[in-house]
Design a protein around this motif. Structure first.
Motif, PDB file in Angstrom:
ATOM      1  N   LYS A  95       0.842  -1.106  -0.117  1.00 21.30           N
ATOM      2  CA  LYS A  95       0.147   0.107  -0.075  1.00 21.30           C
ATOM      3  C   LYS A  95       0.675   1.301   0.011  1.00 21.30           C
ATOM      4  CE  LYS A  95      -3.795  -2.236   2.222  1.00 21.30           C
ATOM      5  NZ  LYS A  95      -4.718  -2.286   3.446  1.00 21.30           N
ATOM      6  N   GLU A  96       0.341   2.264   0.352  1.00 22.01           N
ATOM      7  CA  GLU A  96       1.189   3.578   0.504  1.00 22.01           C
ATOM      8  C   GLU A  96       2.330   3.369   1.520  1.00 22.01           C
ATOM      9  OE1 GLU A  96       0.755   6.254  -1.250  1.00 22.01           O
ATOM     10  OE2 GLU A  96      -0.722   5.250  -2.554  1.00 22.01           O
ATOM     11  N   LEU A 151       9.062   3.042  -7.179  1.00 24.69           N
ATOM     12  CA  LEU A 151       8.450   2.015  -7.831  1.00 24.69           C
ATOM     13  C   LEU A 151       7.123   2.003  -8.075  1.00 24.69           C
ATOM     14  CD1 LEU A 151      10.836  -0.571  -5.812  1.00 24.69           C
ATOM     15  CD2 LEU A 151      11.301   0.622  -7.490  1.00 24.69           C
ATOM     16  N   SER A 152       6.514   0.988  -9.015  1.00 32.73           N
ATOM     17  CA  SER A 152       5.395   1.043  -9.114  1.00 32.73           C
ATOM     18  C   SER A 152       4.839   0.104  -7.989  1.00 32.73           C
ATOM     19  CB  SER A 152       5.141   0.248 -10.558  1.00 32.73           C
ATOM     20  OG  SER A 152       5.512  -1.082 -10.470  1.00 32.73           O
ATOM     21  N   GLY A 153       3.420  -0.189  -7.986  1.00 37.84           N
ATOM     22  CA  GLY A 153       2.731  -0.846  -6.791  1.00 37.84           C
ATOM     23  C   GLY A 153       3.071  -2.362  -6.984  1.00 37.84           C
ATOM     24  N   GLY A 154       3.399  -2.919  -8.208  1.00 38.91           N
ATOM     25  CA  GLY A 154       3.772  -4.308  -8.577  1.00 38.91           C
ATOM     26  C   GLY A 154       5.111  -4.414  -7.933  1.00 38.91           C
ATOM     27  N   GLN A 155       6.012  -3.705  -8.333  1.00 32.68           N
ATOM     28  CA  GLN A 155       7.446  -3.855  -7.981  1.00 32.68           C
ATOM     29  C   GLN A 155       7.622  -3.554  -6.636  1.00 32.68           C
ATOM     30  OE1 GLN A 155       8.851  -0.331 -10.343  1.00 32.68           O
ATOM     31  NE2 GLN A 155       9.704  -1.768 -11.967  1.00 32.68           N
ATOM     32  N   ARG A 158       6.574  -6.774  -5.103  1.00 29.42           N
ATOM     33  CA  ARG A 158       7.620  -8.003  -5.245  1.00 29.42           C
ATOM     34  C   ARG A 158       8.809  -7.642  -4.086  1.00 29.42           C
ATOM     35  NH1 ARG A 158       9.852  -7.682 -11.095  1.00 29.42           N
ATOM     36  NH2 ARG A 158       8.310  -6.133 -11.604  1.00 29.42           N
ATOM     37  N   VAL A 159       8.875  -6.331  -4.031  1.00 31.18           N
ATOM     38  CA  VAL A 159      10.129  -6.219  -2.987  1.00 31.18           C
ATOM     39  C   VAL A 159       9.850  -6.892  -1.449  1.00 31.18           C
ATOM     40  CG1 VAL A 159      11.301  -4.503  -1.697  1.00 31.18           C
ATOM     41  CG2 VAL A 159      10.780  -4.152  -3.816  1.00 31.18           C
ATOM     42  N   PHE A 160       8.458  -6.498  -1.250  1.00 36.56           N
ATOM     43  CA  PHE A 160       7.879  -7.056   0.083  1.00 36.56           C
ATOM     44  C   PHE A 160       7.852  -8.595   0.033  1.00 36.56           C
ATOM     45  CE2 PHE A 160       5.926  -2.801   0.422  1.00 36.56           C
ATOM     46  CZ  PHE A 160       7.004  -2.263   1.371  1.00 36.56           C
ATOM     47  N   MET A 161       7.801  -9.122  -1.138  1.00 35.86           N
ATOM     48  CA  MET A 161       7.668 -10.907  -1.057  1.00 35.86           C
ATOM     49  C   MET A 161       9.021 -11.297  -0.989  1.00 35.86           C
ATOM     50  SD  MET A 161       4.789 -12.589  -2.001  1.00 35.86           S
ATOM     51  CE  MET A 161       5.606 -14.058  -2.850  1.00 35.86           C
ATOM     52  N   ALA A 162      10.182 -10.470  -1.576  1.00 38.97           N
ATOM     53  CA  ALA A 162      11.676 -10.871  -1.476  1.00 38.97           C
ATOM     54  C   ALA A 162      11.923 -10.794   0.026  1.00 38.97           C
ATOM     55  CB  ALA A 162      12.371  -9.991  -2.644  1.00 38.97           C
ATOM     56  N   LEU A 181      -2.063  -6.498  -9.343  1.00 40.33           N
ATOM     57  CA  LEU A 181      -0.680  -6.280  -9.672  1.00 40.33           C
ATOM     58  C   LEU A 181      -0.730  -6.322 -11.418  1.00 40.33           C
ATOM     59  CD1 LEU A 181       1.128  -8.928  -7.407  1.00 40.33           C
ATOM     60  CD2 LEU A 181       0.858  -6.442  -7.120  1.00 40.33           C
ATOM     61  N   ASP A 182       0.297  -5.837 -11.987  1.00 41.39           N
ATOM     62  CA  ASP A 182       0.820  -5.959 -13.621  1.00 41.39           C
ATOM     63  C   ASP A 182       1.063  -7.610 -13.662  1.00 41.39           C
ATOM     64  OD1 ASP A 182       3.791  -6.229 -13.520  1.00 41.39           O
ATOM     65  OD2 ASP A 182       3.252  -4.835 -12.070  1.00 41.39           O
TER      66      ASP A 182
END
Length: 252
Positions: A95-96, A151-155, A158-162, A181-182
């Protein structure tokens, strides 16, 4: 694809990632979940599905000890959520973010190692390798020096998933990880979910998408402040779905 590293605790020691018996959850006087008993198996993908406000996020919070039961009990890998927390990676929906925090992608992913090393100890060689591996798996290595606000929302997702997969874990909790997500990010997240399962981890994914829930190994259907647990074919029946979602589901 780099070699995947996991903690040494044998997954065979636990039949279920989560066991709940008569679990009741409240926010003040508001009952979020009436006494319910259910399980979520290890080495499987479990979908949490239900209408908005059914308590999916609250239930995930209870699995990491952020919300204490007001009745019954919940066990995570045979222990209390507080004791099991270090082996549970919890990834919330992107989110934000705080614009004033000058954090790079690499720094955010490295936070996944704090659960085991703490915030003040420097990262060792193995920690750095885990961070690098996590970024490679989520295809964000080229973003490592960029600020989250760029970063975009999708990026960001992915960062928080990493960050989550960089942590030593046996369970991964994902709160609507595919929402908005894109295509590239959605594919990366979906691939990672199945990689985690293939390596014996339990993945619990909250979703509002019935199609996603039908492809899971196990389902927790939340509705009418209760949980129905089991295989998709047994849980996602017409009767159960109408009870959870109401007659509006007929349009789906």
């Amino acid at each position: 694809m780099p070699r995947l590293r996991f903690v040494t605790t044998p997954v065979e020691s636990f039949e279920n990632a989560v066991d709940a018996v008569g679990l009741e959850l409240r926010y003040g006087a508001n009952v979020v979940l009436e006494p319910s008993s259910f399980t979520a198996p290890m080495g499987a993908i479990t979908a949490l599905i239900g209408p908005n406000g059914a308590g999916k996020s609250t239930l995930l919070h209870s699995m990491v000890g952020l919300v204490d039961p007001t009745g019954g009990q919940i066990r995570v890998m045979g222990a209390s959520p507080q004791k099991a927390r270090r082996r549970v990676a919890y990834v919330v929906q992107s989110k934000e973010i705080n614009q004033s925090l000058p954090l790079t992608v690499a720094q955010v992913v490295a936070m996944g190692r704090y659960a085991n090393r703490g915030m003040v100890k420097p990262l060792k060689t193995d920690d750095k390798a885990r961070v690098q591996e996590a970024m490679e798996r989520m295809s964000i290595t080229d973003l490592s020096s960029r600020h989250l606000t760029e970063l975009s929302g999708g990026q960001r997702q992915r960062v928080f998933m990493a960050q989550g997969i960089a942590q030593d874990h046996r369970i991964m909790l994902l709160d609507e990880p595919l929402t908005g997500l894109d295509v590239v990010s959605a594919e990366a997240v979906d691939r990672t979910i199945h990689e985690e399962k293939a390596h014996g981890c339990a993945v619990l994914v909250s979703t509002h998408d019935l199609g996603e829930a039908r492809t899971a190994d196990h389902v927790l259907l939340l509705g009418k402040k209760r949980v129905i647990s089991g295989p998709p074919s047994e849980v996602l029946t017409r009767e159960n779905l109408l009870a959870a979602f109401g007659t509006g589901l007929m349009h789906i």
